[in-house]
Design a protein around this motif. Structure first.
Motif, PDB file in Angstrom:
ATOM      1  N   ASP A 436      45.830  13.731  -4.711  1.00  0.00           N
ATOM      2  CA  ASP A 436      44.891  13.697  -5.473  1.00  0.00           C
ATOM      3  C   ASP A 436      43.909  12.687  -5.449  1.00  0.00           C
ATOM      4  OD1 ASP A 436      44.399  16.110  -7.558  1.00  0.00           O
ATOM      5  OD2 ASP A 436      43.339  14.527  -8.397  1.00  0.00           O
ATOM      6  N   LYS A 437      42.769  13.161  -5.400  1.00  0.00           N
ATOM      7  CA  LYS A 437      41.729  12.432  -5.841  1.00  0.00           C
ATOM      8  C   LYS A 437      40.641  12.845  -6.782  1.00  0.00           C
ATOM      9  CE  LYS A 437      38.019   8.618  -4.461  1.00  0.00           C
ATOM     10  NZ  LYS A 437      38.685   7.183  -5.282  1.00  0.00           N
ATOM     11  N   GLN A 438      39.849  12.259  -7.978  1.00  0.00           N
ATOM     12  CA  GLN A 438      39.242  11.951  -8.589  1.00  0.00           C
ATOM     13  C   GLN A 438      37.659  11.467  -8.720  1.00  0.00           C
ATOM     14  OE1 GLN A 438      39.158  13.038 -13.117  1.00  0.00           O
ATOM     15  NE2 GLN A 438      38.300  11.070 -13.255  1.00  0.00           N
ATOM     16  N   ASN A 439      36.956  11.741  -8.231  1.00  0.00           N
ATOM     17  CA  ASN A 439      35.607  11.169  -8.409  1.00  0.00           C
ATOM     18  C   ASN A 439      34.789  11.262  -9.418  1.00  0.00           C
ATOM     19  OD1 ASN A 439      35.915  10.234  -5.530  1.00  0.00           O
ATOM     20  ND2 ASN A 439      35.313  12.559  -5.247  1.00  0.00           N
ATOM     21  N   LYS A 440      34.635  10.495 -10.086  1.00  0.00           N
ATOM     22  CA  LYS A 440      33.847  10.293 -11.563  1.00  0.00           C
ATOM     23  C   LYS A 440      33.179   9.061 -11.610  1.00  0.00           C
ATOM     24  CE  LYS A 440      34.707  11.784 -16.395  1.00  0.00           C
ATOM     25  NZ  LYS A 440      35.334  11.611 -17.300  1.00  0.00           N
ATOM     26  N   LYS A 441      31.808   9.117 -12.665  1.00  0.00           N
ATOM     27  CA  LYS A 441      31.450   7.645 -12.635  1.00  0.00           C
ATOM     28  C   LYS A 441      32.042   6.568 -13.541  1.00  0.00           C
ATOM     29  CE  LYS A 441      26.999   5.359 -13.550  1.00  0.00           C
ATOM     30  NZ  LYS A 441      25.335   5.861 -14.047  1.00  0.00           N
ATOM     31  N   GLY A 442      32.518   5.374 -12.839  1.00  0.00           N
ATOM     32  CA  GLY A 442      33.194   4.827 -14.047  1.00  0.00           C
ATOM     33  C   GLY A 442      34.364   5.472 -14.410  1.00  0.00           C
ATOM     34  N   ASP A 444      36.874   6.804 -11.329  1.00  0.00           N
ATOM     35  CA  ASP A 444      37.590   6.511  -9.924  1.00  0.00           C
ATOM     36  C   ASP A 444      39.031   6.772  -9.929  1.00  0.00           C
ATOM     37  OD1 ASP A 444      35.326   8.043  -8.929  1.00  0.00           O
ATOM     38  OD2 ASP A 444      34.732   6.506  -7.370  1.00  0.00           O
ATOM     39  N   SER A 445      39.872   7.652  -9.600  1.00  0.00           N
ATOM     40  CA  SER A 445      40.922   7.628  -9.528  1.00  0.00           C
ATOM     41  C   SER A 445      41.985   8.112  -8.583  1.00  0.00           C
ATOM     42  CB  SER A 445      41.732   7.998 -11.052  1.00  0.00           C
ATOM     43  OG  SER A 445      41.319   9.011 -11.015  1.00  0.00           O
ATOM     44  N   ASP A 446      42.959   7.803  -7.587  1.00  0.00           N
ATOM     45  CA  ASP A 446      43.732   8.733  -7.321  1.00  0.00           C
ATOM     46  C   ASP A 446      45.472   9.082  -7.581  1.00  0.00           C
ATOM     47  OD1 ASP A 446      44.542   6.171  -5.705  1.00  0.00           O
ATOM     48  OD2 ASP A 446      42.944   5.898  -5.240  1.00  0.00           O
ATOM     49  N   SER A 447      45.966   9.932  -7.350  1.00  0.00           N
ATOM     50  CA  SER A 447      47.115  10.187  -7.601  1.00  0.00           C
ATOM     51  C   SER A 447      48.214  10.975  -6.647  1.00  0.00           C
ATOM     52  CB  SER A 447      47.317  10.530  -8.736  1.00  0.00           C
ATOM     53  OG  SER A 447      46.583  10.061 -10.305  1.00  0.00           O
ATOM     54  N   PHE A 472      50.121  13.961 -14.032  1.00  0.00           N
ATOM     55  CA  PHE A 472      49.006  13.880 -14.063  1.00  0.00           C
ATOM     56  C   PHE A 472      47.660  13.781 -14.878  1.00  0.00           C
ATOM     57  CE2 PHE A 472      47.754  14.605 -10.278  1.00  0.00           C
ATOM     58  CZ  PHE A 472      46.011  14.600 -10.140  1.00  0.00           C
ATOM     59  N   GLU A 473      47.407  12.530 -15.982  1.00  0.00           N
ATOM     60  CA  GLU A 473      46.249  13.484 -16.586  1.00  0.00           C
ATOM     61  C   GLU A 473      45.528  11.938 -16.147  1.00  0.00           C
ATOM     62  OE1 GLU A 473      47.083  14.843 -20.393  1.00  0.00           O
ATOM     63  OE2 GLU A 473      49.039  13.832 -20.027  1.00  0.00           O
ATOM     64  N   PRO A 474      44.293  11.706 -15.204  1.00  0.00           N
ATOM     65  CA  PRO A 474      43.044  10.688 -14.883  1.00  0.00           C
ATOM     66  C   PRO A 474      42.824   9.327 -16.416  1.00  0.00           C
ATOM     67  CG  PRO A 474      42.594  12.720 -13.932  1.00  0.00           C
ATOM     68  CD  PRO A 474      43.133  12.709 -14.517  1.00  0.00           C
ATOM     69  N   ALA A 475      42.792   8.533 -16.296  1.00  0.00           N
ATOM     70  CA  ALA A 475      42.305   7.861 -17.437  1.00  0.00           C
ATOM     71  C   ALA A 475      40.649   7.745 -17.484  1.00  0.00           C
ATOM     72  CB  ALA A 475      42.806   6.143 -16.805  1.00  0.00           C
ATOM     73  N   LYS A 486      42.516  -9.441 -24.480  1.00  0.00           N
ATOM     74  CA  LYS A 486      43.159 -10.187 -24.174  1.00  0.00           C
ATOM     75  C   LYS A 486      42.764  -9.417 -22.242  1.00  0.00           C
ATOM     76  CE  LYS A 486      46.542 -13.356 -23.313  1.00  0.00           C
ATOM     77  NZ  LYS A 486      48.275 -14.441 -23.762  1.00  0.00           N
ATOM     78  N   ASN A 487      43.243  -8.339 -22.417  1.00  0.00           N
ATOM     79  CA  ASN A 487      43.076  -7.619 -20.768  1.00  0.00           C
ATOM     80  C   ASN A 487      42.240  -6.409 -20.344  1.00  0.00           C
ATOM     81  OD1 ASN A 487      46.007  -8.374 -20.542  1.00  0.00           O
ATOM     82  ND2 ASN A 487      46.548  -6.121 -21.103  1.00  0.00           N
ATOM     83  N   HIS A 488      40.826  -7.552 -20.895  1.00  0.00           N
ATOM     84  CA  HIS A 488      39.435  -6.551 -20.820  1.00  0.00           C
ATOM     85  C   HIS A 488      39.593  -6.534 -19.290  1.00  0.00           C
ATOM     86  CE1 HIS A 488      35.659  -6.288 -20.552  1.00  0.00           C
ATOM     87  NE2 HIS A 488      35.573  -7.239 -20.544  1.00  0.00           N
ATOM     88  N   GLY A 489      38.606  -5.276 -18.671  1.00  0.00           N
ATOM     89  CA  GLY A 489      38.593  -5.165 -17.483  1.00  0.00           C
ATOM     90  C   GLY A 489      39.908  -4.943 -16.489  1.00  0.00           C
ATOM     91  N   MET A 490      40.923  -4.776 -17.508  1.00  0.00           N
ATOM     92  CA  MET A 490      42.528  -4.208 -16.364  1.00  0.00           C
ATOM     93  C   MET A 490      42.149  -2.816 -16.036  1.00  0.00           C
ATOM     94  SD  MET A 490      46.004  -3.909 -18.596  1.00  0.00           S
ATOM     95  CE  MET A 490      45.716  -2.136 -19.758  1.00  0.00           C
ATOM     96  N   ALA A 491      42.577  -2.877 -14.799  1.00  0.00           N
ATOM     97  CA  ALA A 491      42.067  -1.168 -13.894  1.00  0.00           C
ATOM     98  C   ALA A 491      43.295  -0.233 -14.874  1.00  0.00           C
ATOM     99  CB  ALA A 491      42.616  -1.725 -12.473  1.00  0.00           C
ATOM    100  N   LEU A 492      43.031   0.519 -15.305  1.00  0.00           N
ATOM    101  CA  LEU A 492      43.587   2.007 -16.095  1.00  0.00           C
ATOM    102  C   LEU A 492      44.541   2.860 -14.510  1.00  0.00           C
ATOM    103  CD1 LEU A 492      41.167   2.358 -19.514  1.00  0.00           C
ATOM    104  CD2 LEU A 492      43.556   0.782 -18.721  1.00  0.00           C
ATOM    105  N   ASP A 493      45.718   3.592 -15.318  1.00  0.00           N
ATOM    106  CA  ASP A 493      45.720   4.285 -13.905  1.00  0.00           C
ATOM    107  C   ASP A 493      46.023   5.535 -15.122  1.00  0.00           C
ATOM    108  OD1 ASP A 493      46.681   1.894 -12.968  1.00  0.00           O
ATOM    109  OD2 ASP A 493      48.156   2.413 -13.084  1.00  0.00           O
ATOM    110  N   ALA A 494      45.912   6.253 -14.524  1.00  0.00           N
ATOM    111  CA  ALA A 494      46.415   7.597 -15.069  1.00  0.00           C
ATOM    112  C   ALA A 494      47.901   7.485 -15.260  1.00  0.00           C
ATOM    113  CB  ALA A 494      46.307   8.917 -13.402  1.00  0.00           C
TER     114      ALA A 494
END
Length: 691
Positions: A436-442, A444-447, A472-475, A486-494
């Protein structure tokens, strides 16, 4: 004692037929006629469960199908009344003329918790159930076939299809408050190979709860739908359809509860002002195409475009902390316009083949969603109000003066594969996966989510299965955006969920199906933020370490007990807890009872006269996530009766139902500031003419 008559639907047609009995020695089929109805409670398959032709006994998942018969017998007018037949579903808030539900303790999102004919369906309104032939409740994670969704499951609403046989039903139901519903359901063949199904509904509702100026809350709804089938060839069937719902109602955001879980003030009082309303227009237009290459292989295409426009003029009352009846409170009115647009598409190739003495039923498919949302909103000045005062006038504001349109857009697509493998009469296995691929400004995610199940049939009419599935529920964004963390900028997963389910299904006879399931669902990936006491640079640290776990047991039975007694019954035990959470660790989610149960039954006294009885139980539940306010358990008892008679070439059906016959006081779904107060003893009468 005051009676208030409840909404009713369409009574069922009365027929006489029982399962065939075979006389092997004579080599002929003998049909034995008993009772007055078909076995119309039991359903053997669910189109949404596997997206193939697999039966429920070949489905390694807990699935319940609520047939049109029960919808009609209960005279249901809302989806909530239909879903009360499944104990695994708990009612949530009904504020703002919409309904919320939880499945196995997980809230179903209005954006991805509901399907209509296999399409993701925006469900921020009360569904037009008069267009439905049945409702399928898929329990447990179902992202493999449908994409982003919560782990509790999905609700698939299956619409009525065109019919070649002539159908013309007119019905009307009324109550003593002045509520009424008129319905036309027609179908048949227009010309050779071209058939249709049309539904028209006009409904006016007057509710029990009233505004503080003494006015009753009202609702005005119109529904029109048309579906047409055309057989281009023996192998090609094309369907086109259109439906529209117009639904305007006064607003009721629910009652307020004190610390003891009791309603503050009169439980019939609405805190909103009488000029607050919601006005909704929903339209669906689409097409379905079925092409049969041969008896073993089929191609299915579907497209649906849903437009959802809503004006909501709110008085927006705010419940003060430690509020007591008579205290003043503040309302913050606004006028708002919402525009949702859902465009969905799917393509499925379904086929069967054998290889090396092993049978395969395969599904290869893809689906997509194109989502748009726009909002206009204009706020009015706050209003301080003390109960007993004259109601303030409606503010002179309009959403049309807002020149800053807020929008949100995204799209996603998914491709999936599934194979149901039959090794022999005893053993089957199902496996599959989805990308699954989501395209959303800011954001984007795939699962990728897998699915695996094993089925064992100790006898022809029984199944024991175990499955593993994920959802799954996208971030909401690609990265964590907090410079003090401390984790500013950390990639968020679904946010992901997984389930192990062990179940059994036994077709006791051709007329009764009994099921049970044990499940263990774990939802992980919620954000956990912890304070850093001695860090000179950062205030907090956030990780995706949240864990929510729901374990439980379900039991159900559906079908005919005898030739004249039919039942649909279910029960659930649920242990739901936030195992690791930033705010609610160790707590139970709102509206997740430990015990719930339901039973609906019909007993046929004669071929023309039948009685119905039902009991719907919800155990003690929390009204807040802090678990400080509790709502008591309740059991609601319903009764009904139907009678059929023939007059010339017409058939008349009469139905009288009484909901909450014991006049039990109870609180349904919702929290401390939006709880739904259960209706008292209510009754409704319906008459239907079939030509």
């Amino acid at each position: 004692m005051k009676l208030s008559y409840l909404s009713v639907g369409i009574s069922l047609a009365i027929l006489s037929l029982a399962p065939p009995v075979y006389a092997d020695d004579a080599g002929i089929e003998v049909i034995e006629v008993k009772g007055s109805y078909f076995n119309d409670y039991k359903v053997d398959s669910a189109s949404g469960a596997m997206r193939t032709n697999a039966s429920l006994l070949e489905t390694a998942q807990a699935v319940t199908v609520i047939p049109e018969t029960i919808i009609d017998e209960q005279l249901a007018t809302t989806l909530g009344e239909v879903l009360s037949n499944v104990a695994s579903l708990s009612p949530g808030s009904k504020q703002r003329n919409r309904e919320v539900f939880s499945s196995r303790g997980f809230t179903l999102s209005s954006s991805n918790g509901y399907l209509r004919d296999g399409h993701q369906h925006w469900s921020h309104y009360q569904q037009p159930i008069e267009t439905l032939s049945h409702v399928e409740v898929l329990r447990g994670p179902s992202s493999m076939l449908y994409g982003q969704s919560a782990p509790g499951g999905l609700i698939n609403m299956v619409t009525k299809k065109p019919t070649d046989n002539t159908l013309f039903d007119i019905s009307a139901d009324v109550d003593q408050h002045g509520s009424s519903r008129f319905m036309l359901d027609a179908g048949g063949e227009i010309v050779e190979d071209l058939s249709y199904r049309g539904v028209l509904v006009k409904q006016d509702v007057i509710y029990e709860r009233e505004y503080q100026n003494g006015e009753q809350r009202e609702r005005d709804r119109f529904l029109g739908s048309m579906s047409v089938d055309y057989n281009f060839t023996e192998n090609l069937l094309v369907n086109v359809y259109y439906d529209q719902t117009n639904d305007k109602a006064g607003l009721d955001t629910g009652a307020w509860l004190d610390a003891n879980g009791d309603v503050i003030g009169d439980d019939k009082t609405i805190r909103d002002f009488s000029w607050a309303f919601t006005d909704i227009t929903v339209a669906n237009v689409g097409t379905r195409v079925n092409y049969f290459f041969n008896p073993q292989w089929e191609l299915k295409l579907g497209y649906n475009e849903q437009t959802f426009e809503r004006q909501r003029f709110e008085s927006s009352p705010k419940m003060p902390k430690n509020y007591q009846e008579g205290d003043s409170y503040t309302s913050k009115p606004y006028d708002r316009f919402d525009d949702w647009q859902f465009k969905t598409f799917y393509i499925d190739l379904v086929g069967e083949f054998s290889f090396a003495s092993v049978d395969h039923q395969v599904l290869i498919g893809a689906n997509s969603l194109d989502y748009y949302y726009g909002q206009l909103k204009t706020n009015a000045d706050p209003i301080d109000y003390t109960p007993g005062q004259a109601e303030p006038l409606r503010p002179d504001v309009s959403y049309k003066t807002d020149d800053s349109l807020y929008t949100s857009e995204y799209d996603y697509y998914g491709v999936y594969f599934q194979d149901l493998i039959t090794f022999n009469d005893q053993w089957q296995a199902v496996f599959g996966g989805r990308f699954d691929k989501q395209n959303k400004k800011g954001a984007d995610s795939d699962s990728f989510v897998p699915k695996l199940g094993v089925l064992y049939h100790p006898i022809d009419d029984a199944t024991v299965y175990i499955n593993y599935s994920e959802s799954f529920e996208p971030a909401s964004s690609e990265t964590l955006n907090d410079e003090t963390d401390k984790n500013h900028g950390m990639a968020l997963d679904a946010v992901t969920s997984s389930q192990i389910e062990l179940g059994a299904k036994w077709q006791v006879s051709e007329r009764l199906l009994v099921e049970t399931a044990l499940f263990d669902i774990e939802k992980t990936g919620a954000l956990i933020t912890e304070t850093l006491e001695n860090d000179p640079v950062y205030d907090t640290i956030t990780t995706q370490a949240g864990v929510q776990r729901h374990k439980g047991l379900e039991l159900s039975a559906q079908g005919a007990i005898t030739d004249r007694l039919f039942v649909m019954a279910s029960a659930m035990y649920l242990d739901a807890v936030y195992e690791r959470d930033n705010k609610y660790q160790g707590n139970t989610p709102v509206d997740a009872p430990e015990w719930s149960a339901s039973i609906w039954s019909r007993y046929e006294l004669t071929e023309a006269l039948a009685l119905n009885a039902g009991v719907f139980y919800q155990g003690e539940r929390y009204a807040d996530s802090d678990n400080t306010v509790t709502k008591d358990a309740y059991a609601r008892v319903d009764l009904g009766a139907s009678y059929q008679m023939d007059i010339g070439n017409k058939t008349l059906d009469f139905r009288f139902n009484v909901e909450n016959v014991l006049d039990t006081d109870y609180l349904a779904g919702g929290g401390i500031n939006n709880v739904t107060v259960g209706d008292g003893r209510t009754a409704r009468f319906e008459v239907k003419a079939s030509f």
